[in-house]
Design a protein around this motif. Structure first.
Motif, PDB file in Angstrom:
ATOM      1  N   GLY A 285      42.954  50.834  37.434  1.00 23.80           N
ATOM      2  CA  GLY A 285      43.165  50.934  35.752  1.00 23.80           C
ATOM      3  C   GLY A 285      44.740  50.110  35.659  1.00 23.80           C
ATOM      4  N   GLY A 286      44.951  48.734  36.621  1.00 25.50           N
ATOM      5  CA  GLY A 286      46.057  48.355  35.844  1.00 25.50           C
ATOM      6  C   GLY A 286      46.361  47.279  35.006  1.00 25.50           C
ATOM      7  N   ASP A 287      47.318  47.603  34.471  1.00 25.09           N
ATOM      8  CA  ASP A 287      47.375  46.576  33.307  1.00 25.09           C
ATOM      9  C   ASP A 287      47.540  44.436  33.645  1.00 25.09           C
ATOM     10  OD1 ASP A 287      48.178  47.837  31.611  1.00 25.09           O
ATOM     11  OD2 ASP A 287      50.118  48.016  32.749  1.00 25.09           O
ATOM     12  N   HIS A 288      47.862  44.929  34.871  1.00 25.23           N
ATOM     13  CA  HIS A 288      47.586  43.306  35.836  1.00 25.23           C
ATOM     14  C   HIS A 288      46.558  43.405  36.940  1.00 25.23           C
ATOM     15  CE1 HIS A 288      50.326  41.805  32.458  1.00 25.23           C
ATOM     16  NE2 HIS A 288      51.434  42.467  32.756  1.00 25.23           N
ATOM     17  N   THR A 289      46.707  42.560  37.643  1.00 30.85           N
ATOM     18  CA  THR A 289      45.649  42.872  39.124  1.00 30.85           C
ATOM     19  C   THR A 289      46.179  41.810  39.860  1.00 30.85           C
ATOM     20  OG1 THR A 289      43.919  41.977  37.691  1.00 30.85           O
ATOM     21  CG2 THR A 289      43.236  43.458  37.550  1.00 30.85           C
ATOM     22  N   PHE A 290      45.805  41.883  41.090  1.00 30.47           N
ATOM     23  CA  PHE A 290      46.295  41.330  42.605  1.00 30.47           C
ATOM     24  C   PHE A 290      45.020  40.738  43.027  1.00 30.47           C
ATOM     25  CE2 PHE A 290      48.018  44.845  43.141  1.00 30.47           C
ATOM     26  CZ  PHE A 290      47.502  45.244  43.951  1.00 30.47           C
ATOM     27  N   ALA A 291      44.705  40.262  44.120  1.00 29.33           N
ATOM     28  CA  ALA A 291      43.224  39.960  44.010  1.00 29.33           C
ATOM     29  C   ALA A 291      43.710  39.792  45.878  1.00 29.33           C
ATOM     30  CB  ALA A 291      42.921  38.018  45.097  1.00 29.33           C
TER      31      ALA A 291
ATOM     32  N   PHE B 181      50.189  39.512  47.822  1.00 36.05           N
ATOM     33  CA  PHE B 181      50.662  39.592  46.324  1.00 36.05           C
ATOM     34  C   PHE B 181      52.619  40.347  46.914  1.00 36.05           C
ATOM     35  CE2 PHE B 181      52.052  42.679  42.454  1.00 36.05           C
ATOM     36  CZ  PHE B 181      52.142  42.039  42.475  1.00 36.05           C
ATOM     37  N   VAL B 182      52.427  41.855  47.638  1.00 32.38           N
ATOM     38  CA  VAL B 182      53.587  42.404  48.004  1.00 32.38           C
ATOM     39  C   VAL B 182      54.337  41.588  48.607  1.00 32.38           C
ATOM     40  CG1 VAL B 182      54.688  44.240  49.163  1.00 32.38           C
ATOM     41  CG2 VAL B 182      52.493  44.593  48.101  1.00 32.38           C
ATOM     42  N   ARG B 183      54.110  40.541  49.992  1.00 31.55           N
ATOM     43  CA  ARG B 183      55.112  39.732  50.328  1.00 31.55           C
ATOM     44  C   ARG B 183      56.122  38.605  49.296  1.00 31.55           C
ATOM     45  NH1 ARG B 183      52.398  38.495  56.021  1.00 31.55           N
ATOM     46  NH2 ARG B 183      51.694  40.709  56.707  1.00 31.55           N
ATOM     47  N   ARG B 184      54.912  38.285  48.606  1.00 30.56           N
ATOM     48  CA  ARG B 184      55.373  37.437  47.373  1.00 30.56           C
ATOM     49  C   ARG B 184      56.136  37.987  46.013  1.00 30.56           C
ATOM     50  NH1 ARG B 184      53.788  36.809  42.022  1.00 30.56           N
ATOM     51  NH2 ARG B 184      52.051  37.701  41.849  1.00 30.56           N
ATOM     52  N   VAL B 185      56.205  39.068  45.464  1.00 31.42           N
ATOM     53  CA  VAL B 185      57.019  39.763  44.912  1.00 31.42           C
ATOM     54  C   VAL B 185      58.270  40.464  46.078  1.00 31.42           C
ATOM     55  CG1 VAL B 185      57.320  41.642  43.940  1.00 31.42           C
ATOM     56  CG2 VAL B 185      55.432  40.976  43.931  1.00 31.42           C
ATOM     57  N   ARG B 186      58.853  40.594  47.016  1.00 29.55           N
ATOM     58  CA  ARG B 186      59.741  40.825  48.074  1.00 29.55           C
ATOM     59  C   ARG B 186      60.932  39.296  47.803  1.00 29.55           C
ATOM     60  NH1 ARG B 186      58.961  42.472  53.321  1.00 29.55           N
ATOM     61  NH2 ARG B 186      61.195  43.109  52.858  1.00 29.55           N
ATOM     62  N   ALA B 187      59.744  38.210  48.047  1.00 24.86           N
ATOM     63  CA  ALA B 187      60.208  37.012  48.129  1.00 24.86           C
ATOM     64  C   ALA B 187      61.065  36.238  46.643  1.00 24.86           C
ATOM     65  CB  ALA B 187      59.076  36.602  49.257  1.00 24.86           C
ATOM     66  N   GLU B 188      60.656  37.625  46.322  1.00 21.22           N
ATOM     67  CA  GLU B 188      61.044  36.794  44.439  1.00 21.22           C
ATOM     68  C   GLU B 188      62.529  37.535  44.535  1.00 21.22           C
ATOM     69  OE1 GLU B 188      58.214  37.176  42.009  1.00 21.22           O
ATOM     70  OE2 GLU B 188      57.115  35.646  42.422  1.00 21.22           O
ATOM     71  N   GLY B 189      62.161  38.609  45.548  1.00 27.34           N
ATOM     72  CA  GLY B 189      63.778  39.497  45.211  1.00 27.34           C
ATOM     73  C   GLY B 189      63.168  40.708  44.254  1.00 27.34           C
ATOM     74  N   ARG B 190      61.849  41.288  44.346  1.00 31.56           N
ATOM     75  CA  ARG B 190      62.380  42.336  42.834  1.00 31.56           C
ATOM     76  C   ARG B 190      61.630  43.509  44.341  1.00 31.56           C
ATOM     77  NH1 ARG B 190      57.045  40.208  38.923  1.00 31.56           N
ATOM     78  NH2 ARG B 190      58.334  42.305  37.607  1.00 31.56           N
ATOM     79  N   PRO B 191      62.419  44.361  43.142  1.00 33.96           N
ATOM     80  CA  PRO B 191      62.175  46.543  44.277  1.00 33.96           C
ATOM     81  C   PRO B 191      60.644  46.323  43.979  1.00 33.96           C
ATOM     82  CG  PRO B 191      63.640  46.217  42.024  1.00 33.96           C
ATOM     83  CD  PRO B 191      63.287  44.906  42.272  1.00 33.96           C
ATOM     84  N   VAL B 192      59.210  46.691  44.976  1.00 32.73           N
ATOM     85  CA  VAL B 192      58.676  47.222  45.209  1.00 32.73           C
ATOM     86  C   VAL B 192      58.685  48.685  45.285  1.00 32.73           C
ATOM     87  CG1 VAL B 192      56.180  46.727  46.371  1.00 32.73           C
ATOM     88  CG2 VAL B 192      57.789  45.008  45.898  1.00 32.73           C
TER      89      VAL B 192
END
Length: 369
Positions: free
Chosen positions: A65-71, A76-87
Motif C-alpha cells: 500500500g505505498g504512495d509510490h512503487t519500485f520494481a 532502488f535502494v542503491r540508487r537512493v543511497r547514491a543520491e545521498g538520501r537516508p533510507v
C-alpha cells in the motif's frame, strides 16, 4: 508501552532518549526515503512515513500500500543511497544489508532497518542527524505498531519475505491450539533468525506437561512430520542444462542434492540459469515441480561489480563449462556473501550447484526466464 529494541553499529544513544526534533527543523537533513518490502510491514512503514512527513514506497507487485512503487528493491535502494538520501526500510537488517550491497565509502546519510512488527530498529550506516532515534520514538509512542491485526497468532500462514511455510496444512490447527491457550516452543537450527515468531505466547520448562505446548521449527532442513515448520530462504540453485536433457534425470539429481545437503526445497529462493538453459524443458519442468521462481543471469542487471562479472561468465554457456556456469549462477542468486554448498554435480547433459547465503536472500536476482 511496547517493547522496543535498538541495535547500533556505529555508535548512538538508546532509542527514545531525548526529544524528537521536527523534520523541518533538522539542520541540512536530506529528506529520507521510507520503504516497506512486503504487506507485512505496511502498517509500520506507514507509521514511520507519516511521522517523518514523507511518502511510503512499496514494491510494484506487492501489497504494502505505498504512495509510490519500485520494481527492483536492490536497484532502488542503491540508487537512493547514491543520491545521498537516508533510507528507512521495513525488513530484516540482513536483507537490507544485501539490498544495499554493503557500505558505501564516504556515505554519511543513515541506513536504518526496522523489523516488521516495529520492535527492532537497526542502524546499519551513518548517523543521519537522529533519524534512527526519530523512528524509534515514532514506534514506541504508537502502541499498536507491533502487529496490524493485534495478534501474531493470526500470521502463522503468512511468514515474512525471505521465509516459507514448509507445512501449510498445520498452520490452522496450531493457530487454534494457541488461541485456546496453548504456548509455543520455537526450536530448530534457524530459530535465532525467526525473530518474527518472538511475540507468540512462549512456553517455559515448567509449562511442559501442564499446558498445551506447541512445537514450531525454524530450519533449512526438511520438516518433521506433524511439526509446524518455517524455512528461511538461504539457498540458490544454479543449473546449466542442455536442451535435450531428460526432465526426470535432472529432477532426480536435484532432489538427491537437496537430500544429501539436508536442504528443504522451501529453503531455496530460486533456480538460476544461463540464458540458454532457461529454455530447456527439463529446467522449466523442475521449476514447476519444486514451485520455485526461474531466473536468468543475463543483462540488464543493475548489480554490484561481482554480480556483473557473474553475468559475464554465465552468459556464453559453453558446454565444457557447465559446472562453472552452474556454480556462478548459484552464487549470483545467493548474493555477494554466499558460498557454495555441496560439490557441484556434473553429468553429460547438465550441471547443478547449490549456494548458501548467511541470511535469508533479499529479493530475486537476474531477470525472469
Amino acid at each position: 508501552m511496547q517493547r522496543l529494541a535498538a541495535v547500533w553499529f556505529r555508535g548512538a544513544g538508546a532509542v527514545g532518549s531525548g526529544p524528537a526534533p521536527a523534520l523541518r527543523g533538522m539542520r541540512a537533513m536530506t529528506v529520507p526515503v521510507v520503504l516497506a518490502l512486503s504487506g507485512r510491514g505496511a502498517t509500520v512503514g506507514r507509521l514511520i512515513a507519516t511521522s517523518l512527513g514523507v511518502p511510503l514506497w512499496a514494491r510494484a507487485e506487492g501489497d504494502a500500500g505505498g504512495d509510490h512503487t519500485f520494481a527492483d528493491a536492490s536497484a532502488f535502494v542503491r540508487r537512493v543511497r547514491a543520491e545521498g538520501r537516508p533510507v528507512v526500510a521495513v525488513c530484516a537488517s540482513g536483507m537490507l544489508h544485501d539490498l544495499m550491497g554493503g557500505p558505501m565509502p564516504g556515505m554519511v546519510s543513515g541506513v536504518v532497518a526496522v523489523s516488521h512488527d516495529g520492535t527492532v530498529v537497526t542502524q546499519l550506516q551513518g548517523m543521519s542527524e537522529g533519524l534512527a532515534e526519530r523512528v524509534g520514538l515514532a514506534l514506541s509512542g504508537a502502541g499498536a505498531g507491533r502487529h496490524p491485526d493485534g495478534d501474531p497468532r493470526h500470521w502463522l500462514e503468512d511468514p515474512p519475505e525471505g521465509w516459507t511455510l514448509g507445512t501449510p496444512a498445520l498452520a490452522a490447527p496450531v493457530r487454534a491450539r494457541l488461541m485456546a491457550g496453548g504456548l509455543a516452543r520455537i526450536d530448530g537450527d534457524e530459530a535465532i533468525r525467526a525473530d518474527w515468531l518472538a511475540d507468540l505466547p512462549a512456553a517455559s520448562p515448567p509449562d511442559e506437561g501442564l499446558r498445551d505446548v506447541v512445537g514450531i521449527e525454524a530450519t533449512t532442513m526438511p520438516p518433521v512430520d506433524g511439526v509446524l515448520t518455517y524455512h528461511p530462504q538461504r539457498f540458490a540453485l544454479g543449473i546449466c542444462c542442455a536442451g535435450d536433457c531428460p526432465p526426470a534425470e535432472l529432477e532426480a539429481q536435484v532432489r538427491q542434492m537437496l537430500e544429501d545437503s539436508e536442504t528443504a526445497p522451501g529453503a531455496v529462493k530460486a533456480i538460476l540459469t544461463d540464458a540458454g538453459s532457461c529454455r530447456a524443458a527439463a529446467v522449466v519442468a523442475l521449476a514447476d515441480r519444486l514451485r520455485l521462481p526461474l531466473r536468468v543471469c543475463a543483462e540488464p542487471y543493475a548489480g554490484d561489480p561481482a554480480d556483473r562479472r557473474a553475468v559475464a561468465v554465465a552468459s556464453p554457456s559453453p558446454v565444457a563449462g557447465r559446472a562453472a556456469i552452474s556454480q556462478t549462477a548459484a552464487l549470483f542468486g545467493a548474493g555477494s556473501r554466499a558460498r557454495l554448498g555441496l560439490p557441484t554435480v556434473s553429468a553429460d547433459l547438465f550441471a547443478c550447484a547449490l549456494a548458501v547465503a548467511p541470511d535469508a536472500i533479499a529479493g530475486l536476482r537476474g531477470r525472469p526466464a
